[in-house]
Design an enzyme around this catalytic site. Sequence first.
Site, PDB file in Angstrom:
ATOM      1  N   ASP A 335      40.592   4.870  40.883  1.00 32.50           N
ATOM      2  CA  ASP A 335      40.584   4.508  39.480  1.00 32.50           C
ATOM      3  C   ASP A 335      39.377   5.174  38.831  1.00 32.50           C
ATOM      4  O   ASP A 335      38.437   5.572  39.523  1.00 32.50           O
ATOM      5  CB  ASP A 335      40.512   2.976  39.349  1.00 32.50           C
ATOM      6  N   ASP A 640      40.009  -1.950  40.523  1.00 34.26           N
ATOM      7  CA  ASP A 640      39.345  -3.218  40.222  1.00 34.26           C
ATOM      8  C   ASP A 640      40.189  -4.145  39.367  1.00 34.26           C
ATOM      9  O   ASP A 640      39.868  -5.315  39.230  1.00 34.26           O
ATOM     10  CB  ASP A 640      37.995  -2.980  39.523  1.00 34.26           C
TER      11      ASP A 640
END
Length: 909
Positions: A335, A640
Amino acid sequence: MQDSAQAQNGSPWHAQAGDQVLAELKATPMGLDQADAEARLATFGPNRLPIARQRGLVSRFLAQFHNVLIYVLLGSAAITAFLGHGIDTGVILAVVVANAVIGFLQEGKAEKAMTAIRQMLAPRANVLRDGARRSIAGEALVPGDIVLLEAGDRVPADMRLLSAHSMRVQEAVLTGESVPVEKHTDPVARGAELGDRTPMAYCGTLVAAGQGRGVVVATGLHTEIGRISTLLSTVQTLTTPLVKQMDAFGRWLTALILAVAGLLLVHGYFVRGYDFDALFMAVVGLSVAAIPEGLPAVLTITLAIGVQAMARRNTIVRRLPAIETIGAVSVICTDKTGTLTRNEMVVATTLTPHHVLALDGVGYEPKGRILLDGSVVDAEDHGVLQELARASTLCNDAALRQHDGGWAVEGDPMEGALLAFAEKAGADVQKLRAGWTRTDAIAFDSQTRFMATLCHDHERQAFIYVKGAPERILAMCANQRAADGGVEPLNTAYWHAQSDRIAASGQRLLGIAVRSVKPTHTVLENSDVDGTLTLLGVVGMIDPPRAEAIEAVRACREAGIRVKMITGDHAKTAAAIGAQIGLQDTRTVLTGADLDDLSDAALRQAAQDCDIFARTSPEHKLRLVMALQSQGMIVAMTGDGVNDAPALRRADVGIAMGEKGSEAAKEAAEVVLVDENFASIVAAVREGRTVYDNIKKVVSWTLPTNTGEALTVIVALLAGTSLPVTPIQILWINLVTGVTLGLALAFEPTEDNTMRRPPRAPSTPLIGGELAWHILLVSGLFLIAVFGVFHYATARGYSMALAHTMAFNTLVVMEIFHLFFVRNIYGTSLTWKAVAGTKVVWAMVVAVTAAQFAVTYLPPMQAVFGTASVPVWDGMLIVGVGVVLFALLEIEKQIRLGIKWQMSRQSPL
């Protein structure tokens, strides 16, 4: 009616006008009446995610024993029990139970992940029921409810907004976008990605500013978070390469031992005519010799040691086998927000009427340099910077706070970045705010796209400061600041050209302007700022990459690991960050819409070739991970947000962020980075490779020993001679000496070339060609040495007990010298570093030597193990056998490494 994406008429909620949505849901702007709400609750069910059905504790525990290698161990325990060795049986069973307990405690990860997602649903919601405002339980929300939202609220269900006043929503948990999204009520295109659906507010996201009102379009399992929960429950968790290899090894070893034992029974009974009872006990001795009883325990300990080492590097491993898998990773899908970047906005570029200035610094820390064409400049030499700093401070509602050695923003991240910029430009934010009074303000609104403040100081000066979208601010300006502090005509072409260039680098732009007014001016109207402003400049902001992430990406490339960015953010922003951190291909960026148009075959090729994927959904991330895995790659996925959870679970190694990561992501992952530092991933890979190397060393040391012991039994039975080593002595070697020396290899440090080797292929067998040859060579040398010493003793007329003892000690001495050889499988063992070993190695060698002296010379131990005291000169002979073994193995290794080096030089690039 109950779908988060579209209505019954097939048109997505975000593509319909508010009135159409209300009509579709049979709702009114004043809300449902209580009776209708209760009827809908009975139809659609409560606004919560279902609790997954879980196995009982007993069945979960018993499932841990369903493994071929465990069956081998249980069979070994039965054999040792049959031999009457209760203590040894207890040790084996303890290993089995310990492994089962570890597996049992790690079970239920998917259920925990979905529990974490369920907790994101808001416990309370403010709604209109019967035309009045009420606070109800979040579970009682139904489609058609009118919900009122304010800053700080967690959105309780998926909603189509009917009104939005300066409303911004933090959607990072779903999209990965670091900046709150501005919300409005106008419909958007049918095919808009999740992050671009501005008239929608999704369950679990957070209202960062403003207020709004919306109609619930989906609850519970039908929300975006619910869809992710469903996706997560259907994702298959892959087993690790080590578990696969150990399972295959266990089946192979079981079949081999049973086959050899059966053949020997048939041969001994029908061909040799041995007494069946004696023959059966000899075959049992063969089984004891062949089964590496201590291997699972040593492997588990090796993994546990790796886990501890990684914990010291701020990396928590939630499942033991995962640490070995990290070492095999060939691609990391990461990410962007908070992983490669700091998840903190910073002003990177300042565009003034005559210059383009760059700024450096770390996050929100109000320190940094201002650069013009690469040279540091003083803000005092650029008067317009002083004005920009004052405007950035006074047209601002955020605050910077220092805590725990770092800086954090209270309020909007972009406004926090402006305050840090103001300090870098020489302003004293606290002093400025104390010296100027805000008399009036126009709040930011998504329709007007600007914010304005009217400020007065004690010297009877009054200014209007305005910030907003650059094109909007440009249209509101009559002129621009001149170099001498006056004004000059607005150079529209210059501002457009430079702004486009800065925006192309992925930066978000804000225009800043000012107007001087009379001190008596105390009320701020829209007419005061429309077409009357002086343009001061444009600032470009970006969520900057972590400095350590750049080095980490370089280290990954050196280790043969491809890094791919998969983010929900905009394509330009992703491309800019990708270029800054050094991804291999930053020219090609594929969006989620692009991926939707690709076939599975085309997606597999794109997943391999492209390094940056933007505006992606949870399904896109999951498809990319699976596409890479289908090409034989070991995939690590970092993330996350809740949107990362399905891909984290599917990946071979899911890596969640510790501090800013959602609980759903942590529960779905095998690894958690406490410091959220991408560089820790490289350290984890290094440690994972070290663990696998040490496991390979343990296997390379254990299997030749066990094979050599088994061969002595086989050859003795086939030749019709006495066993050189008794079954109880073999059991001592396997369970005591073997485990002790094997354990020393678990503490081996990382070899020098570990991070310069390409990742091992997932198809690489635990016992490859080189190891198979090593097993044959070492077991052959063991066989020759043991029989040689045994026959030497019998030829000299020694007692059978002494002959057995000498052969027994020969095996142990050769294990010790073999240990020093195996410690360096990729280089020479003839170095001082190799000889010096480690404290653990020498501690184990001393312990084993002391134990062997006890077994050999202490009368109580002699009675148990059938040993006799070995004369000094014969003891020296046994040590000499170990030295010869070490020399022969080292010569063979140097020849083999030399051949491989020559072949690598001759092979084409």
